[in-house]
Design a protein around this motif. Sequence first.
Motif, PDB file in Angstrom:
ATOM      1  N   SER A 290       0.842  -1.194   0.000  1.00 32.49           N
ATOM      2  CA  SER A 290       0.000   0.000   0.000  1.00 32.49           C
ATOM      3  C   SER A 290       0.881   1.249   0.000  1.00 32.49           C
ATOM      4  O   SER A 290       2.089   1.169   0.254  1.00 32.49           O
ATOM      5  N   VAL A 291       0.277   2.391  -0.289  1.00 33.07           N
ATOM      6  CA  VAL A 291       1.022   3.646  -0.315  1.00 33.07           C
ATOM      7  C   VAL A 291       1.487   3.986   1.100  1.00 33.07           C
ATOM      8  O   VAL A 291       0.684   4.004   2.041  1.00 33.07           O
ATOM      9  N   GLY A 292       2.773   4.255   1.256  1.00 27.95           N
ATOM     10  CA  GLY A 292       3.341   4.488   2.581  1.00 27.95           C
ATOM     11  C   GLY A 292       3.170   5.914   3.075  1.00 27.95           C
ATOM     12  O   GLY A 292       2.909   6.838   2.291  1.00 27.95           O
ATOM     13  N   PRO A 293       3.353   6.126   4.373  1.00 28.37           N
ATOM     14  CA  PRO A 293       3.142   7.452   4.963  1.00 28.37           C
ATOM     15  C   PRO A 293       4.155   8.501   4.508  1.00 28.37           C
ATOM     16  O   PRO A 293       3.810   9.669   4.361  1.00 28.37           O
ATOM     17  N   VAL A 294       5.417   8.120   4.305  1.00 29.17           N
ATOM     18  CA  VAL A 294       6.416   9.090   3.866  1.00 29.17           C
ATOM     19  C   VAL A 294       6.077   9.578   2.461  1.00 29.17           C
ATOM     20  O   VAL A 294       6.130  10.789   2.171  1.00 29.17           O
ATOM     21  N   THR A 295       5.717   8.650   1.596  1.00 29.76           N
ATOM     22  CA  THR A 295       5.324   9.017   0.235  1.00 29.76           C
ATOM     23  C   THR A 295       4.134   9.960   0.254  1.00 29.76           C
ATOM     24  O   THR A 295       4.128  10.993  -0.437  1.00 29.76           O
ATOM     25  N   SER A 296       3.109   9.625   1.044  1.00 24.61           N
ATOM     26  CA  SER A 296       1.915  10.470   1.118  1.00 24.61           C
ATOM     27  C   SER A 296       2.243  11.853   1.656  1.00 24.61           C
ATOM     28  O   SER A 296       1.775  12.870   1.128  1.00 24.61           O
ATOM     29  N   ASP A 297       3.066  11.903   2.704  1.00 25.96           N
ATOM     30  CA  ASP A 297       3.414  13.189   3.302  1.00 25.96           C
ATOM     31  C   ASP A 297       4.199  14.066   2.318  1.00 25.96           C
ATOM     32  O   ASP A 297       3.950  15.275   2.215  1.00 25.96           O
ATOM     33  N   LEU A 298       5.139  13.467   1.608  1.00 22.77           N
ATOM     34  CA  LEU A 298       5.948  14.243   0.680  1.00 22.77           C
ATOM     35  C   LEU A 298       5.130  14.699  -0.525  1.00 22.77           C
ATOM     36  O   LEU A 298       5.332  15.812  -1.033  1.00 22.77           O
ATOM     37  N   ARG A 299       4.199  13.877  -0.981  1.00 22.54           N
ATOM     38  CA  ARG A 299       3.328  14.316  -2.083  1.00 22.54           C
ATOM     39  C   ARG A 299       2.478  15.501  -1.644  1.00 22.54           C
ATOM     40  O   ARG A 299       2.352  16.496  -2.366  1.00 22.54           O
ATOM     41  N   THR A 300       1.894  15.415  -0.468  1.00 18.90           N
ATOM     42  CA  THR A 300       1.078  16.514   0.046  1.00 18.90           C
ATOM     43  C   THR A 300       1.901  17.790   0.190  1.00 18.90           C
ATOM     44  O   THR A 300       1.463  18.884  -0.188  1.00 18.90           O
ATOM     45  N   ALA A 301       3.114  17.639   0.723  1.00 21.62           N
ATOM     46  CA  ALA A 301       3.986  18.795   0.914  1.00 21.62           C
ATOM     47  C   ALA A 301       4.403  19.407  -0.423  1.00 21.62           C
ATOM     48  O   ALA A 301       4.476  20.638  -0.560  1.00 21.62           O
ATOM     49  N   LEU A 302       4.666  18.571  -1.415  1.00 26.99           N
ATOM     50  CA  LEU A 302       5.076  19.082  -2.718  1.00 26.99           C
ATOM     51  C   LEU A 302       3.930  19.835  -3.389  1.00 26.99           C
ATOM     52  O   LEU A 302       4.133  20.920  -3.962  1.00 26.99           O
ATOM     53  N   LEU A 303       2.732  19.285  -3.350  1.00 25.20           N
ATOM     54  CA  LEU A 303       1.587  19.967  -3.960  1.00 25.20           C
ATOM     55  C   LEU A 303       1.349  21.320  -3.294  1.00 25.20           C
ATOM     56  O   LEU A 303       1.008  22.307  -3.967  1.00 25.20           O
ATOM     57  N   ALA A 304       1.526  21.380  -1.983  1.00 28.06           N
ATOM     58  CA  ALA A 304       1.376  22.657  -1.272  1.00 28.06           C
ATOM     59  C   ALA A 304       2.463  23.636  -1.692  1.00 28.06           C
ATOM     60  O   ALA A 304       2.203  24.833  -1.871  1.00 28.06           O
ATOM     61  N   LEU A 305       3.704  23.150  -1.839  1.00 30.19           N
ATOM     62  CA  LEU A 305       4.805  23.993  -2.277  1.00 30.19           C
ATOM     63  C   LEU A 305       4.546  24.551  -3.669  1.00 30.19           C
ATOM     64  O   LEU A 305       4.758  25.748  -3.934  1.00 30.19           O
ATOM     65  N   ILE A 306       4.088  23.702  -4.579  1.00 33.60           N
ATOM     66  CA  ILE A 306       3.786  24.130  -5.936  1.00 33.60           C
ATOM     67  C   ILE A 306       2.718  25.220  -5.925  1.00 33.60           C
ATOM     68  O   ILE A 306       2.829  26.245  -6.617  1.00 33.60           O
ATOM     69  N   ASP A 307       1.690  25.022  -5.137  1.00 38.27           N
ATOM     70  CA  ASP A 307       0.603  26.011  -5.073  1.00 38.27           C
ATOM     71  C   ASP A 307       1.106  27.340  -4.512  1.00 38.27           C
ATOM     72  O   ASP A 307       0.756  28.416  -5.024  1.00 38.27           O
TER      73      ASP A 307
END
Length: 312
Positions: A290-307
């Motif tokens: 399954s999708v791991g917590p580090v991957t999920s956290d970094l994706r969320t953080a990157l999308l926020a950074l991009i925005d």
Amino acid sequence: MDSMDVWLNGQLVPSDEAKVAVFDAGFQHGVGLFETLCVYNGRPFRPMEHAERIVASARQLRLSEKIQVEPLIKAIEQAVAHNKVDRARVRLTITGGNLNMLQAGNPGEHDPTILVVVQPPTPYPDAFFEKGIGVTIAPGRLSPWLPSAGHKTLDYWSRILALQEAAACRAGESLWLTPDANVACGSVSNVFIVHDDTLLTPPSRTEAAADSPSPVLPGVTRAAILELAAGRRIERRNISLDDLIGADELFLTNSSWQVLPVTSLLLRTKKGDEEESIGLEQRPIGEDGSVGPVTSDLRTALLALIDRETSS
């Protein structure tokens, strides 16, 4: 977005009227470089980093000394603003230019071909990011000793073939190994694994030691992830197949995917003694695939950074 104009050698022209010489070095010999950027909130994400990378490659590979960072950024921004897009995918291509001009005149006066194309963003299923994808191992190897290794050149045929083979196996990406059987990168992505709370990624060509060159592109999204993960344990080192198979998490980065989780690895296996009898073994990444917590956290953080960066 019904029709778009492209930026070609300093002019905005309708895409169906844009013309490149038949003797262009990109068409004749694949001599060229490219960058893919994504537009959010009407602005490209980190155009400076993309422009600096392609200019550095153009000089190191002797494509052209004339190309400058700021004019490239202006061309990208002009094409985006002209086409009035809020979300888009931008392709910047630079080739060696018209070979006839090179032969006819002074080599110092020879100009490269520069093209900026704005297109709708590539759509990806939500399931890619919620459940992850499977990946295969490419059948070839990436040589770190080629002059073009780790540069984003037009020579993508082998990578496209690997992607087609991956798609035939219902995988979303194909990972490339070095001659030493270390994991280098995906066909169109950089690779990260998480193991024992440590984030690992293969060194890029700009990070590798002189006596141990790397074929890994110094990705712009990769760099953003390393920034966001600064508080974590990070190692830039070779990743073996055993490291890959034993990873707690695996994810890929590029401009279009941002962070793409990988939850299974498809390995080719030989059934019996017959050379032609090849099967696929699916191995989950982590304990349950399954999708791991580090991957999920970094994706969320990157999308926020991009925005944040494209909204400011």
